[in-house]
Design an enzyme around this catalytic site. Structure first.
Site, PDB file in Angstrom:
ATOM      1  N   GLU A  23      -1.995 -14.267   3.798  1.00  0.00           N
ATOM      2  CA  GLU A  23      -2.782 -13.283   3.801  1.00  0.00           C
ATOM      3  C   GLU A  23      -4.339 -13.895   3.493  1.00  0.00           C
ATOM      4  O   GLU A  23      -4.508 -14.334   2.697  1.00  0.00           O
ATOM      5  CB  GLU A  23      -2.692 -12.042   2.757  1.00  0.00           C
ATOM      6  CG  GLU A  23      -1.442 -11.381   3.077  1.00  0.00           C
ATOM      7  CD  GLU A  23      -1.028 -10.008   2.334  1.00  0.00           C
ATOM      8  OE1 GLU A  23      -1.798  -9.954   1.369  1.00  0.00           O
ATOM      9  OE2 GLU A  23      -0.129  -9.541   2.732  1.00  0.00           O
ATOM     10  N   HIS A  33       1.778   6.959   4.543  1.00  0.00           N
ATOM     11  CA  HIS A  33       0.950   6.217   5.200  1.00  0.00           C
ATOM     12  C   HIS A  33       1.823   5.287   6.120  1.00  0.00           C
ATOM     13  O   HIS A  33       1.434   5.395   7.435  1.00  0.00           O
ATOM     14  CB  HIS A  33       0.007   5.620   4.270  1.00  0.00           C
ATOM     15  CG  HIS A  33       0.740   4.657   3.360  1.00  0.00           C
ATOM     16  ND1 HIS A  33       1.797   5.314   2.392  1.00  0.00           N
ATOM     17  CD2 HIS A  33       0.939   3.418   3.198  1.00  0.00           C
ATOM     18  CE1 HIS A  33       2.409   4.438   1.606  1.00  0.00           C
ATOM     19  NE2 HIS A  33       1.669   2.864   2.041  1.00  0.00           N
ATOM     20  N   ARG A  34       3.127   4.827   5.649  1.00  0.00           N
ATOM     21  CA  ARG A  34       3.673   3.935   6.430  1.00  0.00           C
ATOM     22  C   ARG A  34       4.517   4.777   7.596  1.00  0.00           C
ATOM     23  O   ARG A  34       4.591   4.180   8.804  1.00  0.00           O
ATOM     24  CB  ARG A  34       4.724   3.353   5.513  1.00  0.00           C
ATOM     25  CG  ARG A  34       5.586   2.375   6.432  1.00  0.00           C
ATOM     26  CD  ARG A  34       6.131   1.315   5.364  1.00  0.00           C
ATOM     27  NE  ARG A  34       5.236   0.655   4.650  1.00  0.00           N
ATOM     28  CZ  ARG A  34       4.992   0.718   3.378  1.00  0.00           C
ATOM     29  NH1 ARG A  34       5.535   1.667   2.512  1.00  0.00           N
ATOM     30  NH2 ARG A  34       4.117   0.022   2.685  1.00  0.00           N
ATOM     31  N   LYS A  39       9.816  -1.887   2.031  1.00  0.00           N
ATOM     32  CA  LYS A  39       8.933  -1.570   3.214  1.00  0.00           C
ATOM     33  C   LYS A  39       9.868  -1.542   4.383  1.00  0.00           C
ATOM     34  O   LYS A  39       9.962  -0.679   5.299  1.00  0.00           O
ATOM     35  CB  LYS A  39       7.817  -2.703   3.568  1.00  0.00           C
ATOM     36  CG  LYS A  39       6.475  -2.739   2.648  1.00  0.00           C
ATOM     37  CD  LYS A  39       5.799  -3.866   3.340  1.00  0.00           C
ATOM     38  CE  LYS A  39       4.065  -3.735   2.807  1.00  0.00           C
ATOM     39  NZ  LYS A  39       3.322  -4.632   3.542  1.00  0.00           N
ATOM     40  N   ASN A  70       8.959  -7.781   1.600  1.00  0.00           N
ATOM     41  CA  ASN A  70       9.376  -6.662   0.943  1.00  0.00           C
ATOM     42  C   ASN A  70      10.374  -5.660   1.344  1.00  0.00           C
ATOM     43  O   ASN A  70      10.212  -5.003   2.425  1.00  0.00           O
ATOM     44  CB  ASN A  70       7.803  -5.991   0.830  1.00  0.00           C
ATOM     45  CG  ASN A  70       7.746  -4.625  -0.035  1.00  0.00           C
ATOM     46  OD1 ASN A  70       8.938  -3.940  -0.158  1.00  0.00           O
ATOM     47  ND2 ASN A  70       6.823  -4.305  -0.904  1.00  0.00           N
ATOM     48  N   ASP A  96       0.386  -4.323   6.752  1.00  0.00           N
ATOM     49  CA  ASP A  96      -0.483  -4.743   5.419  1.00  0.00           C
ATOM     50  C   ASP A  96      -0.678  -3.105   4.847  1.00  0.00           C
ATOM     51  O   ASP A  96      -1.229  -2.171   5.690  1.00  0.00           O
ATOM     52  CB  ASP A  96      -1.520  -5.425   5.746  1.00  0.00           C
ATOM     53  CG  ASP A  96      -2.038  -5.899   4.342  1.00  0.00           C
ATOM     54  OD1 ASP A  96      -1.260  -6.764   3.640  1.00  0.00           O
ATOM     55  OD2 ASP A  96      -3.326  -5.879   3.986  1.00  0.00           O
TER      56      ASP A  96
HETATM   57  P1  ITT Z   1       4.501  -8.106   2.627  1.00  0.00           P
HETATM   58  O1  ITT Z   1       5.451  -9.033   2.674  1.00  0.00           O
HETATM   59  O2  ITT Z   1       4.841  -7.129   3.843  1.00  0.00           O
HETATM   60  O3  ITT Z   1       2.978  -8.617   2.593  1.00  0.00           O
HETATM   61  P2  ITT Z   1       3.704  -7.126   0.124  1.00  0.00           P
HETATM   62  O4  ITT Z   1       4.537  -6.311  -0.871  1.00  0.00           O
HETATM   63  O5  ITT Z   1       2.992  -8.157  -0.372  1.00  0.00           O
HETATM   64  O6  ITT Z   1       4.690  -7.246   1.496  1.00  0.00           O
HETATM   65  P3  ITT Z   1       1.368  -5.399   1.023  1.00  0.00           P
HETATM   66  O7  ITT Z   1       0.367  -6.787   0.709  1.00  0.00           O
HETATM   67  O8  ITT Z   1       1.210  -4.888   2.203  1.00  0.00           O
HETATM   68  O9  ITT Z   1       2.944  -5.950   0.745  1.00  0.00           O
HETATM   69  O10 ITT Z   1       1.175  -4.356  -0.346  1.00  0.00           O
HETATM   70  C1  ITT Z   1       0.224  -4.313  -1.107  1.00  0.00           C
HETATM   71  C2  ITT Z   1       0.554  -3.852  -2.377  1.00  0.00           C
HETATM   72  O11 ITT Z   1       0.934  -2.421  -2.290  1.00  0.00           O
HETATM   73  C3  ITT Z   1       1.980  -4.284  -3.054  1.00  0.00           C
HETATM   74  O12 ITT Z   1       1.809  -4.550  -4.553  1.00  0.00           O
HETATM   75  C4  ITT Z   1       3.040  -3.446  -2.827  1.00  0.00           C
HETATM   76  O13 ITT Z   1       3.982  -3.237  -3.526  1.00  0.00           O
HETATM   77  C5  ITT Z   1       2.135  -2.202  -2.767  1.00  0.00           C
HETATM   78  N1  ITT Z   1       2.632  -1.147  -1.628  1.00  0.00           N
HETATM   79  C6  ITT Z   1       2.394  -1.083  -0.424  1.00  0.00           C
HETATM   80  N2  ITT Z   1       3.005  -0.200   0.273  1.00  0.00           N
HETATM   81  C7  ITT Z   1       3.409   0.655  -0.841  1.00  0.00           C
HETATM   82  C8  ITT Z   1       3.908   2.137  -1.021  1.00  0.00           C
HETATM   83  O14 ITT Z   1       4.379   2.625   0.193  1.00  0.00           O
HETATM   84  N3  ITT Z   1       4.361   2.558  -1.909  1.00  0.00           N
HETATM   85  C9  ITT Z   1       3.998   2.019  -3.219  1.00  0.00           C
HETATM   86  N4  ITT Z   1       3.178   0.733  -3.031  1.00  0.00           N
HETATM   87  C10 ITT Z   1       2.861   0.086  -1.967  1.00  0.00           C
END
Ligand code: ITT
Length: 194
Positions: free
Chosen positions: A44, A176-177, A19, A16, A74
């Protein structure tokens, strides 16, 4: 900020880019560790615990990385009225019912309380360390035009009006991040100074 860490590299494994960009901006302000984007799909497990999910993903993706610290992150959105849903299933729910689906589930619901959680799992010298950040807020009535992921529907408590999406780069000072990343950086700066 210890200057001696300037040449130290650290990998952030994620698929992502949003992130990565957020975490990289925080790193640039608070540490001389160089953040490297290790773009990879993460494995995951199903668990109700983001920290457990992060540890599992980290173990899988860090097998080939030997002498460089590496971390994964995560995150999830936990909605009180929905008993914490989508929580650890946030990525799957985003891809399936999406923001419209969440807004529909919350139609006419008064209690819109929710929180975002970010859990970072770091591997350094073969030890795993966890850093977590949470931010409380509300689910918006409507989807805002800007922002990625759940940002267009999450209003942080500290602002109370705008969604994370509408806050733009200001999000990155309260999210949160941000909170989890600061804990990680504090650990890294101390670690490299010892
Ligand atoms: P990874 O490759 O790091 O796992 P991911 O996008 O799959 O990337 P997550 O599983 O941690 O990441 O994220 C879960 C969901 O929450 C995913 O749909 C993200 O787009 C969303 N998300 C995570 N952090 C967010 C943020 O700061 N703002 C908005 N949406 C977020």
């Amino acid at each position: 900020m210890p200057d001696s860490t300037r040449t130290l590299k650290i990998f952030f494994a994620t698929n992502n880019i949003h992130k990565y960009n957020e975490v990289n901006a925080i790193f640039k302000q608070h540490t001389f560790f160089q953040l490297k984007f290790l773009k990879t799909p993460l494995v995951e497990i199903q668990s109700s615990n983001l920290e457990e999910i992060a540890i599992f993903s980290l173990k899988k993706c860090s097998r080939i990385i030997k002498n460089t610290p590496i971390f994964v992150e995560d995150s999830g959105l936990f909605i009180k009225h929905l008993n914490g849903f989508p929580g650890p299933y946030s990525a799957y729910i985003f891809k399936t019912i999406g923001l419209k689906g969440i807004i529909a589930l919350m139609k006419e619901i008064e209690d819109r309380e929710a929180y975002f959680q970010s859990s970072i799992a770091l591997k350094i010298e073969n030890k795993i360390n966890i850093f977590t950040g949470q931010v409380r807020g509300q689910i918006a009535q409507d989807i805002s035009d800007t922002g990625w992921g759940y940002d267009p529907i999450f209003i942080p408590e500290s602002d109370g009006i705008h969604t994370f999406g509408e806050l733009g780069i200001k999000k990155n000072f309260i999210s949160h991040r941000f909170l989890a990343t600061l804990k990680l950086i504090k650990f890294l700066n101390k670690y490299s100074a010892d």
